[in-house]
Scaffold this active site. Structure first.
Site, short mmCIF file in Angstrom:
data_model
loop_
_atom_site.label_atom_id
_atom_site.label_comp_id
_atom_site.label_asym_id
_atom_site.label_seq_id
_atom_site.Cartn_x
_atom_site.Cartn_y
_atom_site.Cartn_z
N HIS A 145 7.97 3.95 -4.68
CA HIS A 145 7.28 5.14 -4.64
C HIS A 145 8.51 6.47 -4.76
O HIS A 145 9.22 6.41 -3.78
CB HIS A 145 6.56 5.30 -3.30
CG HIS A 145 5.88 6.33 -2.59
ND1 HIS A 145 5.00 6.55 -1.81
CD2 HIS A 145 6.05 7.61 -2.96
CE1 HIS A 145 4.47 7.78 -1.49
NE2 HIS A 145 5.36 8.49 -2.16
N CYS A 204 3.70 12.36 -5.97
CA CYS A 204 4.67 11.05 -6.14
C CYS A 204 4.14 10.45 -6.88
O CYS A 204 2.89 10.02 -7.18
CB CYS A 204 5.05 10.56 -4.82
SG CYS A 204 6.08 11.70 -3.50
N THR A 252 0.92 -1.16 0.02
CA THR A 252 -0.02 0.01 -0.06
C THR A 252 0.87 1.34 0.04
O THR A 252 2.12 1.23 0.47
CB THR A 252 -0.73 0.09 1.25
OG1 THR A 252 -0.14 0.37 2.31
CG2 THR A 252 -1.87 -1.21 1.35
#
Length: 187
Positions: free
Chosen positions: A58, A41, A35
């Site tokens: 990420h 981003c 998650t």
């Protein structure tokens, strides 16, 4: 699993891995659930459907401001984050020619600032195209943050938009994914 990357959620209790800025995770565990929450981003969710492995990164910025070489510890930059993710998948048995990607994020959350989200989204698309990795689904741009869930063993991904009004911290159903129609489930 179908060619578009849909799959059934794994049976058993999901083992959540939260991927924050500058991090990545890879797994072949059928109970793994990755998650993240994204604004400007971008997260790439990359999956090998034959090997049953996948991962998420990420990244905060597409490239260094001055174009300088990125140091290994600087996962916040897109080029390094993408390479580390792909290499991690290959160590788990993925093959580059079978990789499929889903992209999320790249929002413009505030007016008057540079559109970092658009630069991140453009970088991610260009990188994957240059590497010959097809993008099977994408939800990029917009004006809201997203919460993304990714099941790496099946390639299944879900997203929902996050309401940014601090007075009302609710989650709203997201619109259809931008640009690509398949492989993203909204929740």
């Amino acid at each position: 699993m179908t060619a578009s990357g849909y799959g059934s959620p794994p049976s058993g209790t999901p083992q959540k891995l939260h991927v924050i800025q500058g991090e990545h995770a890879v797994s072949a565990d059928p109970n793994a659930l990755m998650t993240t929450v994204l604004g400007s981003c971008v997260a790439a969710c990359i999956h090998d459907p034959v090997a049953g492995v996948g991962g998420m990164n990420h990244f905060l910025l597409a490239e260094t401001a001055d174009g300088a070489r990125v140091k290994e510890e600087e996962m916040r930059y897109g080029a390094y984050a993408m390479e580390v993710l792909i290499n991690g998948l290959m160590k788990l048995g993925a093959r580059r020619e079978r990789l499929e990607a889903k992209l999320f994020g790249g929002a413009k959350l505030f007016d008057g600032l540079n559109d970092v989200g658009a630069a991140n989204a453009s970088f991610a698309r260009r990188f994957l195209e240059d590497e010959g990795i097809p993008i099977t689904a994408a939800s990029l741009g917009g004006r809201r943050a997203r919460r993304v869930e990714f099941y790496p063993a099946t390639g299944r991904a879900r997203q929902r938009e996050v309401d940014q009004n601090p007075e009302t911290p609710t989650i709203k159903r997201a619109p259809a994914p931008v640009a690509d129609a398949g492989g993203v489930e909204l929740f």
